[in-house]
Scaffold this motif. Structure first.
Motif, PDB file in Angstrom:
ATOM      1  N   ARG A  82       0.576  -1.377  -0.040  1.00  0.00           N
ATOM      2  CA  ARG A  82      -0.399  -0.081  -0.313  1.00  0.00           C
ATOM      3  C   ARG A  82       0.749   0.775   0.193  1.00  0.00           C
ATOM      4  O   ARG A  82       1.829   1.399   0.574  1.00  0.00           O
ATOM      5  N   ALA A  83       0.718   2.749  -1.248  1.00  0.00           N
ATOM      6  CA  ALA A  83       1.257   3.353  -0.603  1.00  0.00           C
ATOM      7  C   ALA A  83       0.882   4.617   0.397  1.00  0.00           C
ATOM      8  O   ALA A  83      -0.072   5.050   0.731  1.00  0.00           O
ATOM      9  N   ALA A  84       1.139   4.219   1.592  1.00  0.00           N
ATOM     10  CA  ALA A  84       1.183   5.380   3.056  1.00  0.00           C
ATOM     11  C   ALA A  84       2.027   5.011   3.484  1.00  0.00           C
ATOM     12  O   ALA A  84       2.569   3.555   3.743  1.00  0.00           O
ATOM     13  N   PHE A  85       2.577   6.387   4.070  1.00  0.00           N
ATOM     14  CA  PHE A  85       3.545   6.893   4.564  1.00  0.00           C
ATOM     15  C   PHE A  85       3.553   7.484   6.019  1.00  0.00           C
ATOM     16  O   PHE A  85       2.995   8.318   5.721  1.00  0.00           O
ATOM     17  N   ALA A  86       3.925   6.929   6.853  1.00  0.00           N
ATOM     18  CA  ALA A  86       3.165   7.056   8.069  1.00  0.00           C
ATOM     19  C   ALA A  86       4.305   8.514   8.820  1.00  0.00           C
ATOM     20  O   ALA A  86       5.473   7.900   8.685  1.00  0.00           O
ATOM     21  N   ASN A  87       3.969   9.903   8.944  1.00  0.00           N
ATOM     22  CA  ASN A  87       4.911  11.270   9.458  1.00  0.00           C
ATOM     23  C   ASN A  87       5.847  10.696   8.814  1.00  0.00           C
ATOM     24  O   ASN A  87       6.964  11.361   9.263  1.00  0.00           O
ATOM     25  N   ALA A  88       6.153  11.268   7.523  1.00  0.00           N
ATOM     26  CA  ALA A  88       6.837  11.436   6.682  1.00  0.00           C
ATOM     27  C   ALA A  88       6.935  12.690   6.201  1.00  0.00           C
ATOM     28  O   ALA A  88       5.814  13.192   6.682  1.00  0.00           O
ATOM     29  N   SER A  89       8.083  14.034   6.158  1.00  0.00           N
ATOM     30  CA  SER A  89       8.484  14.909   5.929  1.00  0.00           C
ATOM     31  C   SER A  89       7.641  15.523   4.774  1.00  0.00           C
ATOM     32  O   SER A  89       7.921  14.343   3.870  1.00  0.00           O
ATOM     33  N   PRO A  90       7.100  16.596   4.251  1.00  0.00           N
ATOM     34  CA  PRO A  90       6.700  16.980   3.477  1.00  0.00           C
ATOM     35  C   PRO A  90       8.159  16.431   1.892  1.00  0.00           C
ATOM     36  O   PRO A  90       7.464  15.663   1.107  1.00  0.00           O
ATOM     37  N   GLN A  91       9.115  16.849   2.232  1.00  0.00           N
ATOM     38  CA  GLN A  91      10.335  15.904   1.283  1.00  0.00           C
ATOM     39  C   GLN A  91      10.446  14.351   0.715  1.00  0.00           C
ATOM     40  O   GLN A  91      10.647  14.165  -0.433  1.00  0.00           O
ATOM     41  N   ALA A  92      10.734  14.413   1.705  1.00  0.00           N
ATOM     42  CA  ALA A  92      10.388  12.950   1.915  1.00  0.00           C
ATOM     43  C   ALA A  92       9.297  11.851   1.488  1.00  0.00           C
ATOM     44  O   ALA A  92       9.620  11.311   0.277  1.00  0.00           O
ATOM     45  N   LEU A  93       7.658  12.699   1.558  1.00  0.00           N
ATOM     46  CA  LEU A  93       6.829  12.215   1.674  1.00  0.00           C
ATOM     47  C   LEU A  93       6.926  11.902  -0.446  1.00  0.00           C
ATOM     48  O   LEU A  93       6.625  11.153  -1.067  1.00  0.00           O
ATOM     49  N   LEU A  94       7.618  13.091  -0.793  1.00  0.00           N
ATOM     50  CA  LEU A  94       7.687  13.379  -2.184  1.00  0.00           C
ATOM     51  C   LEU A  94       8.429  12.159  -2.659  1.00  0.00           C
ATOM     52  O   LEU A  94       7.858  11.486  -3.900  1.00  0.00           O
TER      53      LEU A  94
ATOM     54  N   GLN B 163      -0.260   9.975   2.478  1.00  0.00           N
ATOM     55  CA  GLN B 163      -0.001  11.737   3.531  1.00  0.00           C
ATOM     56  C   GLN B 163      -0.708  11.178   5.210  1.00  0.00           C
ATOM     57  O   GLN B 163      -0.555  11.249   6.162  1.00  0.00           O
ATOM     58  N   ILE B 164      -1.397  10.581   5.086  1.00  0.00           N
ATOM     59  CA  ILE B 164      -1.854   9.426   5.981  1.00  0.00           C
ATOM     60  C   ILE B 164      -1.025   8.513   7.277  1.00  0.00           C
ATOM     61  O   ILE B 164      -1.838   8.215   7.745  1.00  0.00           O
ATOM     62  N   GLY B 165      -0.928   7.718   6.393  1.00  0.00           N
ATOM     63  CA  GLY B 165       0.057   6.677   6.716  1.00  0.00           C
ATOM     64  C   GLY B 165      -1.135   5.077   6.086  1.00  0.00           C
ATOM     65  O   GLY B 165      -1.375   4.470   7.062  1.00  0.00           O
ATOM     66  N   ALA B 166      -2.186   5.206   6.025  1.00  0.00           N
ATOM     67  CA  ALA B 166      -2.995   4.585   6.001  1.00  0.00           C
ATOM     68  C   ALA B 166      -3.767   4.728   4.732  1.00  0.00           C
ATOM     69  O   ALA B 166      -4.016   5.520   4.307  1.00  0.00           O
ATOM     70  N   ALA B 167      -4.348   3.130   4.292  1.00  0.00           N
ATOM     71  CA  ALA B 167      -4.993   2.917   2.386  1.00  0.00           C
ATOM     72  C   ALA B 167      -6.300   2.192   2.666  1.00  0.00           C
ATOM     73  O   ALA B 167      -6.147   1.934   3.313  1.00  0.00           O
ATOM     74  N   LYS B 168      -7.285   3.011   1.897  1.00  0.00           N
ATOM     75  CA  LYS B 168      -8.692   2.059   1.717  1.00  0.00           C
ATOM     76  C   LYS B 168      -7.860   0.952   1.744  1.00  0.00           C
ATOM     77  O   LYS B 168      -7.362   0.786   0.673  1.00  0.00           O
ATOM     78  N   PRO B 169      -8.918  -0.193   2.175  1.00  0.00           N
ATOM     79  CA  PRO B 169      -9.959   0.062   2.992  1.00  0.00           C
ATOM     80  C   PRO B 169      -9.803   0.132   4.721  1.00  0.00           C
ATOM     81  O   PRO B 169     -10.899   0.012   5.354  1.00  0.00           O
ATOM     82  N   ASP B 170      -8.833   0.422   5.020  1.00  0.00           N
ATOM     83  CA  ASP B 170      -7.813   0.716   5.956  1.00  0.00           C
ATOM     84  C   ASP B 170      -8.973   1.906   6.839  1.00  0.00           C
ATOM     85  O   ASP B 170      -9.108   2.883   6.719  1.00  0.00           O
ATOM     86  N   PRO B 171      -9.861   1.742   7.559  1.00  0.00           N
ATOM     87  CA  PRO B 171     -10.899   2.696   8.524  1.00  0.00           C
ATOM     88  C   PRO B 171      -9.692   3.933   9.287  1.00  0.00           C
ATOM     89  O   PRO B 171     -10.401   4.990   8.787  1.00  0.00           O
ATOM     90  N   ALA B 172      -8.622   4.078   9.472  1.00  0.00           N
ATOM     91  CA  ALA B 172      -8.457   4.682   9.694  1.00  0.00           C
ATOM     92  C   ALA B 172      -8.367   6.152   8.293  1.00  0.00           C
ATOM     93  O   ALA B 172      -8.344   7.031   9.334  1.00  0.00           O
TER      94      ALA B 172
END
Length: 246
Positions: free
Chosen positions: A55-67, A162-171
């Motif tokens: 899943r493309a979900a990255f928790a607590n990544a800085s904006p630069q790291a996220l990109l 950005q959230i660190g959770a991907a659908k269908p994860d309830p988070a």
């Protein structure tokens, strides 16, 4: 049932879609690099690579790291697609090849807006309902929405990366609900994926609306959910359902 206070929409496959197929676009860029590959074979390889990727979900990544993480995630999917299709060896400098391909998907060129999208959003807004997006896409979605002149229609955008959770994860649904300060029972979610959108939203307590454009069959492993499903064939049908609730 009263009208929802907020309706969340999926993005790709719901509001707009790829123009043609991803395989066709990838093959077009490959031809420009001097590599011939069958678009249909490449598209099949892409679908396989996309579905089996983490899943493309990255928790607590800085904006630069996220990109960087988003880029690397899609680079891996594309690389695997070309390898499966037997065309990777011709792309000697894959990074140089992939960078413009990645950027291309944040423009309007590879996307097509469904014909009923704008009018449907207008009708939802006219009922006093907030509209928002929950998507497993990445940060390029902001540029895509702007390019398609959709950006002004939504009060919030919640992305899996950005959230660190991907659908269908309830988070991811919970994070979107928090932005609007609404309870799950006060919100609907509309999307084209039975598992990610309908089942995911329903499990999180929202009213799921399955946008089934192609007349697909739902997962029969969830009989109660199948029997009670709210299903539409296009976004225009959403208005009738809302009017019935008012």
């Amino acid at each position: 049932m009263n009208l929802p206070q907020t309706i969340f929409f999926d993005a790709v496959g719901t509001l707009f879609d790829v123009r043609g197929t991803v395989g066709e676009i990838y093959a077009q860029f490959a031809r420009q690099a001097g590599v011939r590959v069958d678009p249909q074979q490449l598209n099949t390889a892409f679908i396989q690579s996309f579905r089996t990727a983490p899943r493309a979900a990255f928790a607590n990544a800085s904006p630069q790291a996220l990109l960087r993480l988003e880029y690397e995630w899609w680079r891996a999917v594309a690389c695997q697609s070309f390898e499966t299709a037997g065309a990777l060896s011709g792309l000697e400098d894959f990074d140089a090849f992939f960078q413009p391909l990645f950027t291309y998907f944040e423009t309007a060129a590879p996307w097509i807006l469904y014909p009923e999208t704008l009018k449907s959003l207008e009708r939802v807004k006219a009922l006093g309902i907030e509209t928002a997006i929950i998507s497993n896409f990445d940060s390029r979605l902001y540029a895509v929405l702007q390019a398609l002149e959709l950006d002004s229609w939504f009060q919030s955008i919640t992305l899996s990366t950005q959230i660190g959770a991907a659908k269908p994860d309830p988070a991811i649904f919970e994070a979107a609900l928090e932005k609007h300060r609404v309870l799950p029972t006060q919100a609907w979610h509309v999307g084209d994926s039975w598992t990610e959108d309908y089942a995911g939203a329903t499990a999180a307590g929202l009213r799921g609306v399955w946008l089934n454009r192609k007349g697909a069959q739902p997962d029969l492993g969830a009989q109660a959910m199948v029997a009670a499903r709210l299903e539409i064939s296009d976004l225009a049908a959403l208005e009738g359902i809302l009017q019935a609730q008012s």
